[in-house]
Design a protein around this motif. Structure first.
Motif, short mmCIF file in Angstrom:
data_model
loop_
_atom_site.label_atom_id
_atom_site.label_comp_id
_atom_site.label_asym_id
_atom_site.label_seq_id
_atom_site.Cartn_x
_atom_site.Cartn_y
_atom_site.Cartn_z
N GLU A 127 2.77 4.14 -9.69
CA GLU A 127 1.35 4.49 -9.64
C GLU A 127 1.15 5.62 -8.61
N ALA A 128 1.68 5.25 -7.35
CA ALA A 128 1.81 6.16 -6.23
C ALA A 128 2.64 7.52 -6.55
N LYS A 129 3.54 7.35 -7.30
CA LYS A 129 4.52 8.74 -7.44
C LYS A 129 3.61 9.54 -8.39
N ALA A 130 2.99 8.99 -9.62
CA ALA A 130 2.12 9.51 -10.41
C ALA A 130 0.96 10.25 -9.67
N LYS B 62 0.83 -1.25 0.08
CA LYS B 62 0.07 0.11 0.13
C LYS B 62 0.78 1.33 0.11
N ALA B 63 0.44 2.11 -0.78
CA ALA B 63 1.02 3.57 -0.96
C ALA B 63 0.61 4.20 0.56
N THR B 64 1.64 4.87 1.10
CA THR B 64 1.32 5.58 2.66
C THR B 64 0.53 6.81 2.21
N ALA B 65 0.55 7.30 1.05
CA ALA B 65 -0.52 8.68 0.48
C ALA B 65 -1.42 8.15 0.00
N GLY B 66 -1.80 6.90 0.00
CA GLY B 66 -2.79 6.33 -1.24
C GLY B 66 -4.29 6.86 -1.08
N GLY C 111 2.56 12.03 -5.84
CA GLY C 111 3.94 12.65 -5.71
C GLY C 111 4.59 12.08 -4.31
N ASN C 112 4.26 10.98 -4.21
CA ASN C 112 5.08 10.25 -3.14
C ASN C 112 4.99 8.63 -3.11
#
Length: 450
Positions: A187-190, A158-162, A193-194
């Motif tokens: 995908e999380a970066k796009a 899981k992305a922490t900023a998701g 931004g994290n």
């Protein structure tokens, strides 16, 4: 009490807030993009300010424009609704700096609970059950690989900023971990931004059950029972109900007390939800906290006769909560009506509504900002209405929903009304036998030709 509240949102939630403000004798300011000039929330507010062109980044997410609108109209508070800036710590802070009350969580609270890894760590300290997983953010793929092997597959990256399912990957076998790691981070970066990630044990046959809580400035909190949000498509909720057909009295009490414990541990002020995953054995685990009003809040309001928006405003004005924990006495179901074609992979269907007939009758509530002749812009979320039915029992609420859906006519665009009508006849739904995986096997029956 506030004299004038600016609603930093659009559509049905903006109209919902305006209605309660009017009942409380509070003046309202609507903000709108040029695409939303004809929306009902603009028509029914006391004042309206255009804040920019259709893209959200240039209007509803443009903090400087919203603050300027609040200042020129002398608004002393801002209600952010849900989505957009409702969980933005920077915006909450800017409101504070301009002596405008943000009707929502403090910047510190949003930061503490908005980051999923730090939220989980906080909940562990509060003694709330958490899904087994990484302690904080993963530092490398090698650490991820080692931890996954120790926990045992399946696991969930899981992305922490998701949010909204972005940056999430279920991994069932060790050989698939590398690809999942790379694609989730990309995908999380796009999206945010994290690309920071964390890892959790994948809960099999899970239900998504949330507890509505309210806390006040003294640190006291109470819960307003649960909502079952398990029927989802691509991590987006489609329908919700309360009480959950999976719930027992013992589980409700245990989850409710855990949610109150969580809220009081962090001294939470305002309305929020503690989200849990519940496995098939009725073990529950903290998933995340939403520091805002939820889309599905009306079903809670219906079963306990309680205005959550009013409570948000009262708490923000420094008035203590009642402190009572609630148990639902009725059953309520919400169907989210989206401008999408359910027969064509739920493809968005913006455009002009040529005909609209709203359902009515005892126990039927419709929250919407659209009307016959209204053009749905393509720039925002496709939800255009929430249809809520309430009755003495679940069976009665379902039968009422079937009748209301049959009455609900929207022409000119495609909507998800046919999906919800088919859902209400599905044997597993009728039996209350569903999990977050329900939609993976659900198949729409072909539309009936006229």
């Amino acid at each position: 009490m506030f004299k004038k509240i600016l609603i930093a949102n659009r559509g049905e939630i903006a109209l919902r807030v305006i209605r309660t403000c009017k009942e409380m004798g509070i003046k309202t300011v609507a903000v709108y993009s040029t695409a939303d000039a004809e929306s009902l929330h603009v028509k029914f507010a006391d004042e309206a300010v255009c804040i920019g062109p259709p893209p959200s980044s240039e209007s509803y997410l443009k903090m400087s424009n919203i603050i300027a609108a609040a200042e020129i109209t002398n608004a002393d508070a801002i209600h952010p609704g849900y989505g957009f800036l409702s969980e933005n710590a920077k915006f909450s802070k800017i409101c504070e700096e301009h002596n405008i009350k943000f009707i929502g969580a403090s910047p510190e609270m949003i930061e503490k609970m908005g980051d999923k890894a730090s939220a989980k760590s906080t909940m562990k300290k509060a003694g709330v059950p958490c899904v087994p997983g990484s302690e904080g953010i993963l530092e490398s793929f090698e650490q991820t690989e080692k931890l996954a092997a120790e926990m045992g597959f399946p696991v969930m990256l899981k992305a922490t900023a998701g949010g909204g399912g972005k940056g999430m990957r279920a991994v069932w076998k060790p050989e698939n971990l590398r690809n999942a790691w790379d694609s989730a981070r990309q995908e999380a970066k796009a999206s945010f931004g994290n690309d920071a990630m964390y890892l959790e044990k994948l809960i099999e046959e899970p239900r998504h059950i949330e507890i509505q809580i309210v806390g006040d400035s003294s640190g006291k909190a109470c819960h307003l029972s649960e909502r079952d949000c398990s029927i989802q498509r691509r991590h987006q909720k489609l329908t919700e109900e309360t009480p959950s057909p999976f719930m027992t009295d013992e589980l409700r009490e245990e989850m409710g007390l855990s949610a109150v414990k969580a809220a009081e541990f962090i001294k939470y002020e305002g309305a929020g939800t503690i989200e849990f995953l519940v496995d098939k054995h009725r073990n529950f685990y903290f998933m995340e906290m939403n520091t805002r009003i939820q889309v599905e809040h009306p079903i809670t309001e219906q079963v306990i006769d309680f205005d959550l928006i009013r409570e948000q405003i009262m708490v923000a004005a420094g008035i203590p909560i009642s402190g009572k924990n609630y148990t639902p006495k009725l059953h309520s179901i919400e169907c989210r009506i989206n401008a999408e074609d359910p027969f064509n992979d739920f493809r968005p269907s913006p455009g002009k509504i040529t005909t609209l007939h709203a359902p009515g009758g005892h126990g039927v509530r419709l929250d919407t900002h659209v009307y016959s002749g209204y053009t749905i812009p393509p720039n925002y979320d496709s939800m255009i209405a929430k249809l809520i039915t309430t009755a003495q029992t679940r069976e009665e609420a379902i039968n009422k929903m079937k009748r209301a859906l049959d009455e609900f006519v929207i022409e000119g665009i495609k909507t998800t009304i046919p999906f919800h009508r088919q859902l209400m006849d599905h044997p597993d739904y009728l039996a209350g036998n569903y999990t977050t995986k329900f939609m993976e096997s659900f198949k729409m029956e072909a539309p009936v030709e006229d």
